[in-house]
Design a protein around this motif. Sequence first.
Motif, PDB file in Angstrom:
ATOM      1  N   THR A   1       0.816  -1.226   0.000  1.00 22.39           N
ATOM      2  CA  THR A   1       0.000   0.000   0.000  1.00 22.39           C
ATOM      3  C   THR A   1       0.848   1.274   0.000  1.00 22.39           C
ATOM      4  O   THR A   1       0.326   2.357  -0.164  1.00 22.39           O
ATOM      5  N   LYS A   2       2.143   1.130   0.239  1.00 19.29           N
ATOM      6  CA  LYS A   2       3.101   2.253   0.361  1.00 19.29           C
ATOM      7  C   LYS A   2       2.886   3.063   1.644  1.00 19.29           C
ATOM      8  O   LYS A   2       3.449   4.145   1.801  1.00 19.29           O
ATOM      9  N   ALA A   3       2.057   2.549   2.543  1.00 20.21           N
ATOM     10  CA  ALA A   3       1.847   3.224   3.834  1.00 20.21           C
ATOM     11  C   ALA A   3       3.177   3.285   4.582  1.00 20.21           C
ATOM     12  O   ALA A   3       3.894   2.291   4.680  1.00 20.21           O
ATOM     13  N   GLY A   4       3.509   4.470   5.085  1.00 24.12           N
ATOM     14  CA  GLY A   4       4.737   4.666   5.847  1.00 24.12           C
ATOM     15  C   GLY A   4       5.938   5.042   5.009  1.00 24.12           C
ATOM     16  O   GLY A   4       6.987   5.406   5.548  1.00 24.12           O
ATOM     17  N   LYS A   5       5.814   4.983   3.691  1.00 27.70           N
ATOM     18  CA  LYS A   5       6.956   5.251   2.805  1.00 27.70           C
ATOM     19  C   LYS A   5       7.532   6.651   3.021  1.00 27.70           C
ATOM     20  O   LYS A   5       8.740   6.804   3.223  1.00 27.70           O
ATOM     21  N   GLN A   6       6.685   7.674   2.988  1.00 29.48           N
ATOM     22  CA  GLN A   6       7.189   9.038   3.100  1.00 29.48           C
ATOM     23  C   GLN A   6       7.802   9.294   4.476  1.00 29.48           C
ATOM     24  O   GLN A   6       8.812   9.967   4.599  1.00 29.48           O
ATOM     25  N   GLU A   7       7.197   8.706   5.495  1.00 33.06           N
ATOM     26  CA  GLU A   7       7.732   8.877   6.855  1.00 33.06           C
ATOM     27  C   GLU A   7       9.132   8.271   6.964  1.00 33.06           C
ATOM     28  O   GLU A   7      10.034   8.859   7.573  1.00 33.06           O
TER      29      GLU A   7
END
Length: 193
Positions: free
Chosen positions: A178-184
Motif C-alpha cells: 500500500t506504500k503506507a509509511g513510505k514518506q515517513e
Amino acid sequence: MEIKQAEFIISAARNTQFPSNNMAEIAFVGRSNVGKSSLINSLTNRRKLVKVSSTPGKTRLVNFFMINNEFYFVDLPGYGYAKVSKSELKNWATTIEGYLVGRRQLYKVVLLVDSRHKPTKDDITMYEWIKYYGYRCMVVATKSDKVTKNEKAKNEKIIRDTLKLESNEKIYFFSSLTKAGKQEVLDNLFDEE
C-alpha cells in the motif's frame, strides 16, 4: 526527502570492492524474506532496482545503490534463513560484519523486522550489535498491511519490549503493497537522532 535518481553500482564480496569515496551510506539489514528489497524498491520508486526473490536468502553480497548522486543505499545479506549450510551462514555473517565494522561512511542502519511477529533472536543480536558499535538505528516494521490497527498497537509494544528500544526510538510501520509509511521512512533517513 524525494528520491529522483537511483542506480545500481556494485555487488561487493569484500571490503576492497566497496566504494572508496566518502559519500554517506544507509544500510538495510534484516532477516531473509522480511522485505528489504521491496522496501528499497518502494523508496526509490523503482520496481526492479533490487531483485525481489521468492526464495529467501538470495542476497549474498553487499549491494551498493547510488541515490540522487549524493549518497548510497546499501543492501546487506539477509540473515536467519535456515535452508543454507552452516558454512554459508558463517560467510554471510562475515560479509555483514566486514561491512559494518568501522565503516566511516555509514550514517545509519535500517533494521527491518516483520510487523506480524515478535523479533527473532537474530533481530535482537543485530539491534544490539548496531547499538554496541554506536551506529544510528532506524527500526522499520514491514508488511504492516497484514496487521489490523489493534494488532499494530499490540505488536509495536512487543517489538519495542523485545528489542529493548529506548523511549525516544520510533518504530516505522511500512507496507510495500500500500506504500503506507513510505514518506515517513524517507523523511527520517537523515534525521539526527
